[in-house]
Design a protein around this motif. Structure first.
Motif, PDB file in Angstrom:
ATOM      1  N   PHE A   1      73.192 -21.691-104.622  1.00 10.33           N
ATOM      2  CA  PHE A   1      74.311 -21.992-104.084  1.00 10.33           C
ATOM      3  C   PHE A   1      73.925 -23.444-103.124  1.00 10.33           C
ATOM      4  N   GLU A   2      73.897 -24.457-103.927  1.00  9.36           N
ATOM      5  CA  GLU A   2      73.467 -25.684-103.711  1.00  9.36           C
ATOM      6  C   GLU A   2      74.983 -26.761-103.337  1.00  9.36           C
ATOM      7  N   SER A   3      75.709 -26.272-104.653  1.00 13.18           N
ATOM      8  CA  SER A   3      77.076 -26.101-104.112  1.00 13.18           C
ATOM      9  C   SER A   3      77.882 -25.753-102.677  1.00 13.18           C
ATOM     10  N   GLY A   4      76.948 -25.409-102.217  1.00 10.76           N
ATOM     11  CA  GLY A   4      78.319 -24.693-100.825  1.00 10.76           C
ATOM     12  C   GLY A   4      78.206 -22.815-101.036  1.00 10.76           C
TER      13      GLY A   4
ATOM     14  N   SER B   1      67.872 -21.114 -96.597  1.00  2.06           N
ATOM     15  CA  SER B   1      66.589 -20.468 -96.354  1.00  2.06           C
ATOM     16  C   SER B   1      66.491 -19.839 -97.594  1.00  2.06           C
ATOM     17  N   PRO B   2      66.481 -20.668 -98.915  1.00  3.41           N
ATOM     18  CA  PRO B   2      65.890 -20.714-100.040  1.00  3.41           C
ATOM     19  C   PRO B   2      64.698 -20.351-100.693  1.00  3.41           C
ATOM     20  N   HIS B   3      64.948 -19.750-101.685  1.00  2.06           N
ATOM     21  CA  HIS B   3      63.471 -19.402-102.679  1.00  2.06           C
ATOM     22  C   HIS B   3      63.422 -21.129-103.144  1.00  2.06           C
TER      23      HIS B   3
ATOM     24  N   ALA C   1      72.358 -18.126 -99.522  1.00  2.49           N
ATOM     25  CA  ALA C   1      72.614 -17.214 -99.440  1.00  2.49           C
ATOM     26  C   ALA C   1      72.726 -16.373 -98.084  1.00  2.49           C
ATOM     27  N   TYR C   2      73.352 -16.371 -97.234  1.00  5.00           N
ATOM     28  CA  TYR C   2      73.182 -14.963 -96.504  1.00  5.00           C
ATOM     29  C   TYR C   2      73.619 -13.719 -96.282  1.00  5.00           C
ATOM     30  N   VAL C   3      73.968 -12.355 -95.954  1.00  4.36           N
ATOM     31  CA  VAL C   3      74.779 -11.242 -95.436  1.00  4.36           C
ATOM     32  C   VAL C   3      73.903 -10.636 -94.463  1.00  4.36           C
ATOM     33  N   ASN C   4      74.475 -10.441 -92.796  1.00  8.74           N
ATOM     34  CA  ASN C   4      73.397  -9.863 -91.986  1.00  8.74           C
ATOM     35  C   ASN C   4      74.132  -8.378 -92.601  1.00  8.74           C
ATOM     36  N   ILE C   5      73.347  -7.673 -92.615  1.00  9.76           N
ATOM     37  CA  ILE C   5      72.696  -5.933 -92.819  1.00  9.76           C
ATOM     38  C   ILE C   5      73.836  -5.796 -91.855  1.00  9.76           C
ATOM     39  N   ALA C   6      74.800  -4.490 -93.595  1.00 12.05           N
ATOM     40  CA  ALA C   6      76.083  -3.940 -93.226  1.00 12.05           C
ATOM     41  C   ALA C   6      77.585  -4.478 -92.599  1.00 12.05           C
ATOM     42  N   ALA C   7      77.429  -6.182 -93.030  1.00  6.23           N
ATOM     43  CA  ALA C   7      78.206  -6.308 -92.150  1.00  6.23           C
ATOM     44  C   ALA C   7      79.056  -8.284 -92.990  1.00  6.23           C
ATOM     45  N   GLY C   8      79.214  -7.381 -95.375  1.00  9.13           N
ATOM     46  CA  GLY C   8      79.415  -8.153 -95.361  1.00  9.13           C
ATOM     47  C   GLY C   8      79.035  -7.529 -96.831  1.00  9.13           C
TER      48      GLY C   8
END
Length: 947
Positions: A154-157, A172-174, A180-187
């Motif tokens: 995700f370095e290129s967005g 918030s990378p490894h 990337a992030y996802v809010n639970i049950a929302a995406g």
């Protein structure tokens, strides 16, 4: 491996005379069945005490645990191991058949997975009596395989990814700067990649999360298969790596990531999808030889690697074998011959294949006798069956009883194994022979895997005869002769003294006994089996056997266990005028006398298709041998110096490279000053190399020779070059060049600290381009190829391109038509180019293919025919006619990309049509035309569709 004891008992029951044991040892290697023989003599008194020993026996190694295929998913250190039995073992690990400098232990470690070269690894285990090579293993790394995921970190967005719901990119990378992030049950987060149906794909990713109010389940799917689902509990967690494997079913496969239940956010980073499909590299049939009774079942099991799992094709005496009748081939490749008859006797092989290649097994031999009862293949079998003797009365006891099993045996069928015991305990096996007519002889095989002083001992009528111990003694045969008439008790006892393991060496803590036979004294006993033979076309191959017994001993040789060789009745068999068609033939011998018989093991014949050994690796390569490995070469031909075994490199820089050992350097291959040579310096366990220009310079391990000109090195595009001119640095030995110190181009052999002429090892100093690290580098093997430039070794890639389906006129060329592929990676240049619109009819399309590996492959071209169908003709229609002043304007409908001509005339009788301006090719279906009428009282117009 085998050790034969021949024990002569003189007046044994009175315990008055010395007991003499003559030992003849030989080893049967698992891979090539070569026999190494030596003799020893032991003297025992009647109580079993050793009073004299002439020599000791040494046994070649046997691999019990093979190295395993592995997948390295990170750059952390990794290792793999081999476990072998034998005394005084040494190890040499190989990469693509070439020795890895310093890799001489039973384990081999890679400090960094990113350094793993393509190809296979194996290990040679050896001692003073012989050697054995392990099965090859494939080692993948995530750096060596192409990641199909675009923008994996995700370095290129969001490029390449599809985000739905409450999801996106955050810092918030490894690794790197983003994840990337996802809010639970929302995406969800997803990406579709191109896949090959049937291939196996490894999906891996890194996860972290925070803010969970309750247990959360995270799921991931690939190829529409839910490959991963896991609950992590509440509270969140740091980055962890997860992975799963899936077999693709379509040409386009989506990777979808989501989460259900629990509040909070999870983070995704460093996603990879790797095609880990590989061809089979090794196929093993077990057992390699078996004898069954008529009407019994014979089962051959198959072990093969490869991804996806291979399919199997069995062959019987060279002919394809399919299920039917008493033959059953299961989906996992195992072969069952039901109700076996002598017609089923012969040679069995199996080929394992998948979409990436194939590999074949060695020969397995099935013999069928109407005079024996075949044993079961179950783990626990009756002792009389496991020990091949139903005449003796068998009992077992101690702290744990002996039991019959099929996992470990001398004959590949079954044996008895001691029970599991602890320190201070014993497990014994007893056989009683009653009312024996004397004199007679007892024969058996035994084996042990123990720590000292734990041991397996053997006694007759209460008197200890012998004992064996150690972690890797191997199978040994004991023959006791001159046993008196009457009743005798034979006892085998495994005794364990302690639970400690002071050596730390693994062992099975068991003893085994197999093939117990009773025969009249003087029956034949084979002390040295026939061994495999490899010869050149036209040479003689001689098989021989050594046996003892009461004369006369009669010999009868057999071919493939079924064909009696008439008149061949000596202890030696010589095959003359050999041909390659004889390869794979199996020879055995039956030895008889009036007191009994003995049947030898089979020995295989291999015939190479030459009248003499090839002179070099290049000669082997030009004869079609293209695998890396150890070959026999005879540089000066027959009658001169003896042939040399040497490593040959066939997979790099055009193939045909001979390792420049001390023996090769002293041969005519190197000393002939009229032959041009190129030298190749290969970094061990990699495919990185430098290649010198051709010259007539002769290699020396004592003096150096400077060579100017164009040098080549392995690069990402195949091979690149640089120029070396005369410089201030000079070769200490060998052949190389340098433009000077510092960061100058160089291929300099400068020091002797790493020199090993016996293994062609040198130290190379290379600052530019620095593919060996930019500094002096040990662990470099020297190869050379004589009198042939690399360009003459280039292979021609095969371009696969079929005639595309017809297209309609006006359709632009696209990837559906310009879709050539090739057997190697490369670039394609099409003509006409993509987007072109072709004329109706048959059109010739061409492609120029340029391989990435230009060191090994040449450019090539291919053509196909494309049919462009003509459109249905629609007459033009004039409409919307207007008279504006002295001008006449109208619109008309036509077909796009067709050619029209507007014409006019003042009269239709007679008509005199003239063109108005030039031709028109409409880009729209409706066109507007304006023309001046002039002084004419009338004017006619028409639209003509031109051919």
């Amino acid at each position: 491996m085998a050790l034969v004891y021949i024990v002569t008992l003189d007046n044994f029951q009175m315990h008055t005379n010395r007991l003499t044991i003559y030992l003849t040892s030989f080893c049967l290697l698992a891979t090539n069945a070569k026999v190494f023989a030596q003799q020893s003599a032991y003297m025992y008194d009647p109580s079993g005490n050793t009073i004299a020993m002439a020599t000791t026996a040494s046994f070649p190694p046997l691999i019990e645990t093979q190295p395993q295929n592995q997948l390295f998913q990170s750059n952390a250190g990794e290792s793999f191991a081999v476990f072998a039995n034998g005394a005084g073992l040494s190890y040499q690990w190989l990469s693509n058949g070439m020795a890895i400098l310093g890799a001489t232990g039973d384990t081999f470690s890679l400090a960094n997975a990113s350094t793993i070269p393509p190809g296979s690894f194996s290990v040679i285990v050896s001692n003073i009596s012989g050697s054995v090579t392990s099965a090859p293993v494939v080692i993948w790394s995530s750096n060596a395989l192409a990641n199909l995921i675009a923008n994996p970190g995700f370095e290129s967005g969001t490029n390449g990814w599809l985000f739905t719901g409450d999801s996106g990119v955050t810092a918030s990378p490894h690794t790197g700067n983003w994840s990337a992030y996802v809010n639970i049950a929302a995406g969800t987060i997803g990406q579709t990649v191109a896949t090959v149906p049937g291939d196996i794909y490894l999906v891996s990713f890194w996860l972290s999360a925070n803010g969970f109010s309750s247990s959360a389940t995270i799921t991931a799917s690939f190829c529409n298969t839910n490959g991963f689902a896991k609950s992590y509990g509440s509270g969140g967690f740091g980055y962890v790596q997860e992975s799963f494997s899936v077999q693709a079913t379509a040409t386009n496969s989506p990777f979808i990531f989501t989460g259900v239940m629990g509040g909070g956010t999870y983070f995704l980073d460093d996603v990879s999808v790797l095609d880990v499909s590989t061809p089979p590299l090794s196929v093993v049939i077990s057992p390699p030889e078996q004898l069954v009774g008529g009407g019994s079942n014979a089962i051959f099991s198959v072990t093969a690697n490869g991804t996806p799992s291979p399919v199997y094709q069995w062959h019987f005496n060279g002919a394809s074998l399919v299920s039917g009748g008493n033959i059953l081939i299961s989906s996992n490749g195992n072969l069952t011959v039901s109700n076996a008859t002598p017609a089923n006797e012969g040679l069995y092989t199996v080929t394992a294949s998948n979409a990436y290649g194939a590999a074949s097994s060695e020969v397995a031999v099935l013999s069928v006798s109407t005079n024996i009862v075949s044993i079961s293949t179950n783990s626990n079998i009756p002792l009389p069956v496991a020990l091949d003797n139903a005449y003796l009365i068998w009992t077992t006891g101690g702290s744990a009883p002996w039991f019959g099993q099929t996992q470990i045996s001398e004959d590949g069928l079954g044996s008895a194994r001691s029970g599991g015991i602890y320190g201070g305990q014993q497990s014994w096996l007893q056989a009683v022979a009653t009312n024996m007519a004397g004199p007679f002889q007892l024969s058996f095989w035994w084996n042990v895997s123990s720590q000292s002083p734990d041991a397996l001992s053997f006694s007759i009528d209460g008197t200890n005869i012998s004992s064996i111990s150690g972690t890797s003694g191997g199978w040994q045969q004991v023959v006791v002769t001159n046993l008196a008439a009457g009743t005798h008790t034979f006892i085998w006892t495994y005794t364990k003294q302690s639970n400690d393991n002071p050596t730390g060496i693994p062992f099975a803590d068991s003893g085994w006994v197999d093939e117990v036979t009773l025969n009249p004294a003087g029956a034949p006993i084979i002390t040295a089996q026939p061994v495999n033979q490899s010869v050149l076309t036209g040479s003689n191959a001689t098989f021989s056997v050594i046996a003892v017994g009461t004369p006369p001993l009669n010999y009868q040789w057999w071919l493939n266990r079924t064909n009696l060789l008439v008149g061949l009745t000596n202890a030696s068999l010589t095959i003359t005028q050999t041909t390659p068609a004889m390869s794979g033939s199996a020879y055995s011998v039956v030895i008889t006398n009036p007191l009994g018989s003995a049947v030898s093991q089979t020995a295989l014949l291999t015939v190479y298709p030459f009248s003499y050994w090839p002179t070099s690796a290049l000669a082997w390569y030009n004869s079609g041998y293209v695998s890396d490995g150890v070959y026999t070469i005879d540089p000066d031909g027959p009658g001169g110096q003896p042939p040399i075994k040497v490593s040959c490199l066939m997979s790099l820089a055009g193939g045909g490279w001979t390792a420049l050992t001390a023996a090769v350097a002293n041969s005519v291959l190197n000393t002939n000053t009229h032959t041009s040579r190129a030298y190749l310096y290969v970094q061990n366990s990699t495919s990185l190399y430098y290649r010198t220009p051709l010259s007539q310079l002769v290699w020396s391990w004592n003096t150096g020779k400077d060579l100017d000109g164009t040098y080549y090195y392995s690069s990402s595009s195949g091979e690149a070059g640089f120029q070396i001119a005369s410089g201030s640095e000079h070769q200490l030995y060998g052949v190389g060049g340098s433009s000077g110190g510092g960061s100058s181009y160089k291929c300099l052999i400068a020091y002797t600290s790493c020199e090993d002429s016996n293994n062609a090892q040198v130290e190379i100093c290379q600052d530019k381009p620095g593919i060996f690290g930019g500094a002096c580098q040990c662990g470099v093997t020297v190869y050379f190829r004589e009198n042939q430039p690399v360009t003459q070794q280039l292979g021609v890639p095969i371009v696969i391109w079929t005639n595309p389906a017809p297209i309609g006129y006006g359709t632009a060329l696209g990837y559906s038509q310009l879709n050539a592929s090739a057997t190697v990676s490369g670039n394609y240049a099409y003509f006409p180019t993509i987007g072109s619109v072709l004329s109706a009819g048959t059109n010739l399309l061409s492609v120029a293919f340029t391989p990435i590996d230009t060191a090994d492959y040449s450019n090539t071209t291919a053509t196909v025919n494309l049919v462009v169908t003509a459109p249905a003709l629609v007459p033009p229609a004039i409409q919307n006619v207007q008279l504006i002043g002295n001008s006449f304007m109208f619109t008309w409908n036509g077909m796009t990309n067709q050619t029209y001509q507007i014409q006019s005339t003042a009269s239709l009788n007679p008509a005199n049509w003239t063109n108005i301006s030039g031709t028109i090719t409409p880009t729209n279906s409706t066109m507007t035309v304006s023309a001046t009428i002039g002084t004419n009282t009338q004017q006619f117009f028409r639209v003509v569709l031109l051919p």
